[in-house]
Design a protein around this motif. Structure first.
Motif, PDB file in Angstrom:
ATOM      1  N   ASP A 101     -55.052  17.178  -9.911  1.00 38.39           N
ATOM      2  CA  ASP A 101     -56.459  17.508 -10.141  1.00 38.39           C
ATOM      3  C   ASP A 101     -56.740  18.949  -9.745  1.00 38.39           C
ATOM      4  N   ASP A 102     -57.924  19.433 -10.117  1.00 39.87           N
ATOM      5  CA  ASP A 102     -58.363  20.702  -9.570  1.00 39.87           C
ATOM      6  C   ASP A 102     -58.730  20.474  -8.102  1.00 39.87           C
ATOM      7  N   ASP A 103     -59.269  21.503  -7.454  1.00 39.02           N
ATOM      8  CA  ASP A 103     -59.483  21.425  -6.009  1.00 39.02           C
ATOM      9  C   ASP A 103     -60.485  20.355  -5.589  1.00 39.02           C
ATOM     10  N   VAL A 104     -61.427  20.008  -6.462  1.00 35.33           N
ATOM     11  CA  VAL A 104     -62.521  19.142  -6.007  1.00 35.33           C
ATOM     12  C   VAL A 104     -62.587  17.784  -6.704  1.00 35.33           C
ATOM     13  N   SER A 105     -62.131  17.673  -7.950  1.00 33.25           N
ATOM     14  CA  SER A 105     -62.386  16.440  -8.694  1.00 33.25           C
ATOM     15  C   SER A 105     -61.694  15.228  -8.086  1.00 33.25           C
ATOM     16  N   GLY A 106     -60.470  15.420  -7.601  1.00 36.15           N
ATOM     17  CA  GLY A 106     -59.768  14.301  -7.007  1.00 36.15           C
ATOM     18  C   GLY A 106     -60.448  13.792  -5.754  1.00 36.15           C
ATOM     19  N   ILE A 107     -60.891  14.720  -4.897  1.00 32.99           N
ATOM     20  CA  ILE A 107     -61.589  14.317  -3.670  1.00 32.99           C
ATOM     21  C   ILE A 107     -62.879  13.591  -4.017  1.00 32.99           C
ATOM     22  N   ARG A 108     -63.618  14.111  -4.966  1.00 33.67           N
ATOM     23  CA  ARG A 108     -64.887  13.474  -5.347  1.00 33.67           C
ATOM     24  C   ARG A 108     -64.639  12.059  -5.872  1.00 33.67           C
ATOM     25  N   ARG A 109     -63.575  11.888  -6.631  1.00 30.85           N
ATOM     26  CA  ARG A 109     -63.294  10.577  -7.219  1.00 30.85           C
ATOM     27  C   ARG A 109     -62.939   9.543  -6.143  1.00 30.85           C
ATOM     28  N   VAL A 110     -62.033   9.896  -5.234  1.00 36.54           N
ATOM     29  CA  VAL A 110     -61.607   8.907  -4.240  1.00 36.54           C
ATOM     30  C   VAL A 110     -62.702   8.645  -3.209  1.00 36.54           C
ATOM     31  N   ALA A 111     -63.539   9.663  -2.957  1.00 39.81           N
ATOM     32  CA  ALA A 111     -64.639   9.447  -2.013  1.00 39.81           C
ATOM     33  C   ALA A 111     -65.698   8.535  -2.615  1.00 39.81           C
ATOM     34  N   SER A 112     -65.997   8.716  -3.881  1.00 37.74           N
ATOM     35  CA  SER A 112     -67.041   7.900  -4.512  1.00 37.74           C
ATOM     36  C   SER A 112     -66.640   6.442  -4.631  1.00 37.74           C
ATOM     37  N   SER A 113     -65.329   6.190  -4.683  1.00 38.95           N
ATOM     38  CA  SER A 113     -64.857   4.812  -4.810  1.00 38.95           C
ATOM     39  C   SER A 113     -64.403   4.230  -3.470  1.00 38.95           C
ATOM     40  N   SER A 114     -64.628   4.990  -2.370  1.00 37.33           N
ATOM     41  CA  SER A 114     -64.270   4.528  -1.019  1.00 37.33           C
ATOM     42  C   SER A 114     -62.803   4.141  -0.911  1.00 37.33           C
ATOM     43  N   LEU A 115     -61.935   4.874  -1.610  1.00 33.65           N
ATOM     44  CA  LEU A 115     -60.511   4.581  -1.565  1.00 33.65           C
ATOM     45  C   LEU A 115     -59.859   5.044  -0.269  1.00 33.65           C
ATOM     46  N   VAL A 116     -60.428   6.078   0.368  1.00 29.85           N
ATOM     47  CA  VAL A 116     -59.772   6.689   1.525  1.00 29.85           C
ATOM     48  C   VAL A 116     -60.760   6.825   2.677  1.00 29.85           C
ATOM     49  N   ASP A 117     -60.186   6.950   3.887  1.00 29.20           N
ATOM     50  CA  ASP A 117     -61.009   7.165   5.073  1.00 29.20           C
ATOM     51  C   ASP A 117     -61.283   8.643   5.323  1.00 29.20           C
ATOM     52  N   GLY A 118     -60.443   9.513   4.808  1.00 33.42           N
ATOM     53  CA  GLY A 118     -60.604  10.944   5.027  1.00 33.42           C
ATOM     54  C   GLY A 118     -59.640  11.713   4.155  1.00 33.42           C
ATOM     55  N   VAL A 119     -59.642  13.042   4.314  1.00 31.46           N
ATOM     56  CA  VAL A 119     -58.832  13.891   3.451  1.00 31.46           C
ATOM     57  C   VAL A 119     -58.213  15.019   4.267  1.00 31.46           C
TER      58      VAL A 119
END
Length: 336
Positions: A101-119
């Motif tokens: 992904d680019d710098d932000v899209s991947g983080i936005r995706r996993v955060a919106s779906s609550s897949l991860v606790d942090g980055v």
């Protein structure tokens, strides 16, 4: 801003007890837990991890934001990835790699779906869009690198400015007055890579202060570019007695071959030094004195900083690791 210390004081418990209540990693009495929950609500304690963990909704997964660039050195990239994974595993965490992904899209995706606790974010730019993103999402995060405007976030890096100063100082103390520098490809600066900017700033400041003439060549990854970069330096600095590398391992190996093909001996004819080396300079065709990049330490600190935030502990801010010189005999006084 309300901190975990404020919560602990209001609940009449220690900071570690609040952390245990948030993480669920140790049992506490129900009475104590209710006091902590009450304090969090009354103080409006806001880390996004707090509510999730009190509800027992952690995933035990960290995202690693590690975009791959065409001009990067994949083996070095993967050393960072492996070090992050190894540390996370020690804390019973898995790692979700965001590499395409680019710098932000991947983080936005996993955060919106609550897949991860942090980055954990690597490949940090001087002006990095991920800073505002994780701050806006209130997402536990740590940066391997120091982005501009991120002083309130968890950031860890080698002190690259100090490394540039130490490299020039080491060569100056050995009597060198004309130093050639082989750096990373021009595209690193074009995409605003922070560590290159900081190293160059320290290098130039120290050279000016010590009266050292430097010339920088930044070869691309094209075949023969590293060798041509060395020839360019030798032509532009006819009295060059030292060569400083701040680049990836394949470029170093190519230039060392060029030096050998020209019949030059290290350090008798030319002193050679590797700055911020992510590779083992002892096992190069010519062992090089260096400032090693503390890659494993940086990744460990970043992962643990992110996990502390998951537990409700505030981000520690910027941590710079002091550069250390390793003498492997490739730097000597000119004309020795």
């Amino acid at each position: 801003m309300v901190t975990i210390s404020d919560v602990a004081k209001a609940a009449g418990v220690s900071i570690s007890t609040v952390s245990y209540a948030l993480s669920g990693k140790r049992s506490i009495t129900e009475t104590t837990r209710r006091r902590i929950e009450t304090a969090i609500r009354e103080l409006d304690y806001e880390p996004s991890a707090a509510a999730r963990m009190l509800a027992g909704a952690t995933t035990n997964i960290l995202a690693l934001s590690a975009p791959i660039h065409d001009d990067g050195h994949l083996p070095t990239h993967m050393r960072f990835v492996t070090a992050v994974v190894d540390t996370a595993r020690q804390h019973d965490y898995d790692v979700l790699l965001l590499a395409t992904d680019d710098d932000v899209s991947g983080i936005r995706r996993v955060a919106s779906s609550s897949l991860v606790d942090g980055v954990v974010a690597m490949g940090v730019k001087a002006h990095d869009d991920r800073v505002d993103l994780v701050r806006g999402l209130r997402l536990p995060a740590a940066f391997i690198g120091v982005p501009g405007g991120g002083d309130d976030l968890a950031c860890v890096d080698l002190d690259f400015e100090g490394a540039g100063e130490l490299a020039i100082g080491t060569l100056a103390d050995a009597g060198h007055r004309e130093v050639g520098v082989i750096g990373h490809p021009p595209s690193y600066l074009e995409r605003d890579t922070g560590f290159v900017q900081r190293f160059n700033a320290g290098l130039e400041r120290a050279a000016s202060r010590r009266g050292i003439r430097i010339q920088v060549a930044s070869p691309t990854l094209a075949r023969g570019a590293a060798e041509r970069a060395y020839d360019e330096l030798a032509s532009g600095l006819p009295d060059m007695t030292a060569l400083l590398f701040h680049c990836n391992e394949p470029v170093v190996e190519a230039v060392l071959r060029r030096i050998r093909d020209l019949g030059l001996e290290v350090p008798t004819d030319l002193s050679v030094f590797a700055a911020c080396a992510s590779y083992d300079t002892e096992h190069l065709p010519t062992a090089l004195s260096s400032i090693p990049l503390p890659l494993d330490q940086m990744c460990r600190i970043a992962v643990e900083s992110a996990l502390h935030q998951v537990q409700g502990i505030d981000a520690p801010g910027v941590e710079l690791i002091a550069p250390v010189y390793q003498d492997r005999g490739s730097v000597a006084r000119p004309g020795r």
